[in-house]
Write an enzyme that holds these catalytic residues in place. Structure first.
Site, PDB file in Angstrom:
ATOM      1  N   LYS A  77       0.822  -1.221   0.000  1.00  0.00           N
ATOM      2  CA  LYS A  77       0.000   0.000   0.000  1.00  0.00           C
ATOM      3  C   LYS A  77       0.854   1.268   0.000  1.00  0.00           C
ATOM      4  CE  LYS A  77      -1.688  -1.320   4.055  1.00  0.00           C
ATOM      5  NZ  LYS A  77      -0.741  -2.343   4.557  1.00  0.00           N
ATOM      6  N   HIS A 206       0.377  -3.160  14.954  1.00  0.00           N
ATOM      7  CA  HIS A 206       1.028  -2.048  14.235  1.00  0.00           C
ATOM      8  C   HIS A 206       0.974  -0.846  15.166  1.00  0.00           C
ATOM      9  CE1 HIS A 206       2.267   0.857  11.317  1.00  0.00           C
ATOM     10  NE2 HIS A 206       2.199   0.027  10.303  1.00  0.00           N
ATOM     11  N   GLY A 247       5.786   0.957  10.854  1.00  0.00           N
ATOM     12  CA  GLY A 247       6.090   2.066  11.761  1.00  0.00           C
ATOM     13  C   GLY A 247       7.527   2.533  11.658  1.00  0.00           C
ATOM     14  N   GLU A 280       6.091  -5.678   8.711  1.00  0.00           N
ATOM     15  CA  GLU A 280       5.441  -5.155   7.495  1.00  0.00           C
ATOM     16  C   GLU A 280       5.905  -3.731   7.201  1.00  0.00           C
ATOM     17  OE1 GLU A 280       1.370  -5.415   8.662  1.00  0.00           O
ATOM     18  OE2 GLU A 280       1.279  -7.583   8.430  1.00  0.00           O
ATOM     19  N   ARG A 283       7.028   2.427   4.703  1.00  0.00           N
ATOM     20  CA  ARG A 283       7.786   3.679   4.628  1.00  0.00           C
ATOM     21  C   ARG A 283       9.299   3.429   4.628  1.00  0.00           C
ATOM     22  NH1 ARG A 283       5.558   8.309   6.066  1.00  0.00           N
ATOM     23  NH2 ARG A 283       3.943   7.310   7.291  1.00  0.00           N
ATOM     24  N   TYR A 323      -2.934  13.275   3.965  1.00  0.00           N
ATOM     25  CA  TYR A 323      -3.261  11.947   4.513  1.00  0.00           C
ATOM     26  C   TYR A 323      -2.145  11.378   5.373  1.00  0.00           C
ATOM     27  CZ  TYR A 323      -6.891  12.010   0.913  1.00  0.00           C
ATOM     28  OH  TYR A 323      -7.954  12.341   0.120  1.00  0.00           O
ATOM     29  N   ASP A 357      -8.134  24.400  -6.750  1.00  0.00           N
ATOM     30  CA  ASP A 357      -8.546  24.469  -5.350  1.00  0.00           C
ATOM     31  C   ASP A 357      -7.432  25.130  -4.540  1.00  0.00           C
ATOM     32  OD1 ASP A 357      -9.397  24.053  -2.789  1.00  0.00           O
ATOM     33  OD2 ASP A 357      -9.742  21.900  -3.019  1.00  0.00           O
ATOM     34  N   TYR A 385       3.487   6.705   0.546  1.00  0.00           N
ATOM     35  CA  TYR A 385       2.108   7.214   0.597  1.00  0.00           C
ATOM     36  C   TYR A 385       1.977   8.494  -0.223  1.00  0.00           C
ATOM     37  CZ  TYR A 385       2.291   3.801   4.294  1.00  0.00           C
ATOM     38  OH  TYR A 385       2.491   2.627   4.978  1.00  0.00           O
TER      39      TYR A 385
HETATM   40  N1  PLP Z   1       0.924  -3.011   7.867  1.00  0.00           N
HETATM   41  C1  PLP Z   1      -0.323  -2.534   7.982  1.00  0.00           C
HETATM   42  C2  PLP Z   1      -1.409  -3.453   8.384  1.00  0.00           C
HETATM   43  C3  PLP Z   1      -0.586  -1.173   7.731  1.00  0.00           C
HETATM   44  O1  PLP Z   1      -1.837  -0.713   7.843  1.00  0.00           O
HETATM   45  C4  PLP Z   1       0.487  -0.342   7.334  1.00  0.00           C
HETATM   46  C5  PLP Z   1       0.281   1.085   7.071  1.00  0.00           C
HETATM   47  O2  PLP Z   1      -0.805   1.616   7.130  1.00  0.00           O
HETATM   48  C6  PLP Z   1       1.769  -0.903   7.185  1.00  0.00           C
HETATM   49  C7  PLP Z   1       1.954  -2.234   7.490  1.00  0.00           C
HETATM   50  C8  PLP Z   1       2.956  -0.106   6.758  1.00  0.00           C
HETATM   51  O3  PLP Z   1       3.321   0.768   7.738  1.00  0.00           O
HETATM   52  P1  PLP Z   1       4.640   1.665   7.615  1.00  0.00           P
HETATM   53  O4  PLP Z   1       4.598   2.339   6.306  1.00  0.00           O
HETATM   54  O5  PLP Z   1       4.556   2.559   8.778  1.00  0.00           O
HETATM   55  O6  PLP Z   1       5.797   0.748   7.717  1.00  0.00           O
END
Ligand code: PLP
Length: 411
Positions: A77, A206, A247, A280, A283, A323, A357, A385
């Site tokens: 994501k 998380h 995180g 996970e 960032r 966001y 805008d 992001y």
């Molecule tokens: N895992 C889950 C379930 C998340 O929702 C997110 C971010 O929203 C992440 C991992 C990635 O987090 P980060 O970018 O802080 O490492």
């Protein structure tokens, strides 16, 4: 694995990267590379990204050195760029996918389903069904309703109970308000899984994205240990997976976050050779690997104030300001037409995005030299992001922004 020539060769041949040009950068060569893109594509004024695969390799090394016991599952994501995914797959990362489309994009790179965790505690039934079809057999849950859906569509799936971590109060994006079982919900949820004959293999949490207070990892690992003990008390098969989530950021504070995690694992899970620890990070791998180049498409002078319009903004890559609570920074691309950049007088400047805008304001009070329409502004650290959540508002299509690939030797 890491930044050796063989790995580079493998990355250049990786799905998502293969067939694309990867420019080798000399030291400080990023701006020269950006210059060359601009000058070879003479008429090109569209914004573009540069992904430095050397940075990704160096970060993978850094992760392995600091947290060797935690297998990374990159959070797609954060930035689903295929070249980034391909490079991480080659380096040996697993993947955290939140949807059917994310699973599809990872599988399309030839990654085996065993390297994917479907880490969304609340999934559409059709997505669960799809995961079952393709053999993605690890997911998270934090409600009885989710267990019912999983029982119906993917009863063989191994489960991690997502617990509400004691949030890092200083995190940029806390996730606790939305996800995670409360302490008093854990026993009933585990019992419901037991009754449904579903297999809960471990715990997930998380502490919040862009975390600042790393003791939250320690508290969350302690909470996870309690859940392992609860499962044992309920007579469930021994839990053996601990997912410490994301995180993490890649700056100097990473060492502190990593040593907090290591110390907590030692304290709460000593002598547990059967424990699999996964993470996970999103960032951590994506943020610093991408630089965004934008073109100045408009200018207004009001006394000492300079106002510039660029061709990407809040509704595009810089949605991270809204966001992700990001503070972006920019620098002019010094070039023949703006030799005065270095040591030149700066003006209090505002940088607007291209849409109509007024919210589309990227920077205010930014000291910049006098710039002109058609000059370029570079935004470093734009991988997390950003493009992933941009829109097509006003016809400025974020997903059409091209990415050029580069490789800087991290050594
Ligand atoms: N895992 C889950 C379930 C998340 O929702 C997110 C971010 O929203 C992440 C991992 C990635 O987090 P980060 O970018 O802080 O490492």
């Amino acid at each position: 694995m890491g930044s050796n020539p063989r790995t580079l060769q493998a990355i250049v041949g990786a799905p998502g990267v293969r067939g694309k040009k990867v420019a080798a950068l000399s030291k400080d060569g990023l701006t020269a590379f950006i210059q060359s893109i601009i000058s070879t594509k003479h008429e090109m004024k569209e914004p573009f990204y540069v992904l430095d695969l050397g940075v990704v390799m160096a970060l993978f090394d850094k992760w392995a050195r600091n947290l060797p016991m935690a297998q990374p599952f990159y959070a797609v994501k954060c930035n689903p760029n295929p070249a980034l995914l391909g490079a991480l797959a080659t380096l040996g990362s697993g993947f955290d996918c939140a949807s059917k489309a994310e699973i599809e994009s990872v599988l399309s790179l030839g990654v085996s389903p065993g390297r994917i965790i479907f880490a969304n505690p609340c999934k559409a039934e059709s997505h669960i069904k799809y995961a079952a079809t393709v053999g993605v057999n690890l997911t998270t849950f934090d409600s009885k309703e989710e267990l019912e859906k999983i029982k119906k569509w993917h009863p063989k799936c191994a489960l991690l109970i997502r617990v509400k971590a004691p949030d890092d109060g200083g995190a940029r994006c806390p996730l606790g308000p939305k996800y995670g079982a409360l302490p008093e919900e854990v026993t009933p949820l585990l019992q419901a899984a037991q009754t449904a004959r579903l297999t809960v293999t471990g715990v997930s949490f998380h502490i919040g994205s862009g975390a600042m207070q790393f003791r939250a990892y320690r508290e969350a690992i302690a909470a996870a240990k309690t859940v392992f003990e609860t499962a044992a008390r309920l007579g469930m098969p021994k839990m053996h997976v601990l997912n410490i989530g994301g995180g993490f950021t890649a700056g100097p504070q990473f060492a502190e976050a990593a040593s907090t995690v290591k110390a907590a694992l030692q304290e709460y899970f000593p002598n547990e050779p059967s424990l699999t620890v996964i993470a996970e990070p999103g960032r951590f791998f994506a943020e610093s690997a991408f630089t965004l180049a934008t073109n100045i498409i408009g200018k207004r002078v009001r006394g000492d104030l300079r106002e510039y319009w660029i061709n990407d903004g809040i509704y595009g890559s810089m949605n991270c300001i809204l966001y992700d609570h990001a503070v972006v920074t920019c620098m002019p691309l010094a070039r023949a037409s703006t030799p005065r950049c270095k040591g030149a007088r700066t003006y209090d400047s505002t940088v607007f995005g291209p849409t109509c805008d007024a919210l589309d304001t990227v920077l205010k009070g930014c000291p910049l030299p006098e710039l002109q329409v058609n000059d370029w502004l570079l935004f470093p650290n734009m991988g997390a992001y950003t493009a992933a959540a941009g829109s097509n508002f006003n016809g400025f299509n974020t997903s059409a922004i091209l990415t050029y690939l580069a490789y800087s030797n991290p050594n």
